[in-house]
Design a protein around this motif. Sequence first.
Motif, mmCIF file in Angstrom:
data_model
loop_
_atom_site.group_PDB
_atom_site.id
_atom_site.type_symbol
_atom_site.label_atom_id
_atom_site.label_comp_id
_atom_site.label_asym_id
_atom_site.label_seq_id
_atom_site.Cartn_x
_atom_site.Cartn_y
_atom_site.Cartn_z
ATOM 1 N N SER A 112 -58.196 37.790 39.412
ATOM 2 C CA SER A 112 -59.135 38.769 39.975
ATOM 3 C C SER A 112 -60.124 39.272 38.933
ATOM 4 N N ALA A 113 -59.786 39.113 37.652
ATOM 5 C CA ALA A 113 -60.700 39.545 36.595
ATOM 6 C C ALA A 113 -62.019 38.767 36.632
ATOM 7 N N PHE A 114 -61.989 37.555 37.202
ATOM 8 C CA PHE A 114 -63.220 36.763 37.270
ATOM 9 C C PHE A 114 -64.158 37.270 38.358
ATOM 10 N N GLY A 115 -63.636 37.990 39.350
ATOM 11 C CA GLY A 115 -64.468 38.422 40.459
ATOM 12 C C GLY A 115 -64.797 37.269 41.381
ATOM 13 N N THR A 116 -66.055 37.152 41.779
ATOM 14 C CA THR A 116 -66.497 36.081 42.669
ATOM 15 C C THR A 116 -66.623 34.786 41.879
ATOM 16 N N ILE A 117 -65.854 33.783 42.268
ATOM 17 C CA ILE A 117 -65.823 32.517 41.529
ATOM 18 C C ILE A 117 -66.695 31.491 42.241
ATOM 19 N N THR A 118 -67.664 30.943 41.522
ATOM 20 C CA THR A 118 -68.523 29.892 42.059
ATOM 21 C C THR A 118 -68.334 28.570 41.333
ATOM 22 N N ALA A 119 -67.616 28.572 40.220
ATOM 23 C CA ALA A 119 -67.366 27.351 39.463
ATOM 24 C C ALA A 119 -66.379 26.465 40.210
ATOM 25 N N ASP A 120 -66.443 25.169 39.944
ATOM 26 C CA ASP A 120 -65.489 24.228 40.538
ATOM 27 C C ASP A 120 -64.199 24.164 39.729
ATOM 28 N N LEU A 121 -64.286 24.455 38.436
ATOM 29 C CA LEU A 121 -63.116 24.480 37.562
ATOM 30 C C LEU A 121 -63.154 25.777 36.769
ATOM 31 N N VAL A 122 -62.130 26.593 36.939
ATOM 32 C CA VAL A 122 -62.071 27.887 36.265
ATOM 33 C C VAL A 122 -61.342 27.729 34.942
#
Length: 294
Positions: A112-122
């Motif tokens: 959840s620290a990333f917020g909104t994820i748009t990357a394909d690989l985190v």
Amino acid sequence: MRVAVTGAGGFAGSHIARHLKSAGMDVTAVIRSVHPDTLASLPHVDVQQADLASGITFSTPINALVHCAAEIPARCPDPDKLYAANVDATRNVLSAALDAGATRIIFCSSMSAFGTITADLVTPQTPVSDPDSYGRSKLAGETMLDEMVAARPEIGSVSLRLPGIVGPGSHDNFLSAAAGRMLAGDQINARNPDAPFNNILPVASLARFVEHLITHTLLGHTRLTLAAQNPAPIRQILAEIQAGAGTDVPVAFGSGGHSFLVSSKDACKFGYQPPDACQAARQFGQDCRDFKDL
């Protein structure tokens, strides 16, 4: 080695506390409320009761701290209260750990620290974008650790940005909710059935990795992401859980939203051994079936 584990009355914290005790460590399990069931789940472990948001002083010296305790939105829906409680608790427990002599600190952060994820690989380097109050409280804890190790170079710390943790009794994530519906005979709703998925972390794998981290030298403050290896489509992951649980409920798939994978590459350099995604899913199903039968 003596280790303090906060949140030991919860799912991940209790598993970690029991695992570290079985590994031969002296464990202080910090819990907020004392209940007979909680005490029974922590045999041969020293228990200390504390409301971390109000403050804590450890009753014995410690070598390491594993900070799992946190308010979550399901229990604390007021975002401002949740943020304040988590930030105050983390500030207090880090200060107390330093006073008690800890030199290794493991912080259970969150995806959840990333917020909104748009990357394909985190990865740990994925940019943060508009996290909610829970994610912001985790980021605040990570920042405290940055400042701590800058001032105290003898301290080593790791923040684990955790995905969905699963195991007997797990809750408050997609796979755990899906398993609960399977066992209840209810339909499961999911999306993007063919998107590869590895956002699953058995609690036993987490506990083993925490043990490895606190028994090895840590330098500075490192952020890590954890997940399974050998991703599989979400439809296959759910099928594996059903196979393990012995259920066959319908699954309704929709589309929409962004699917992504989580990298464990950096964590593997620290000794993390990622489980196979499908094997982890099937074992989770078996664990849920057995847990229900107890």
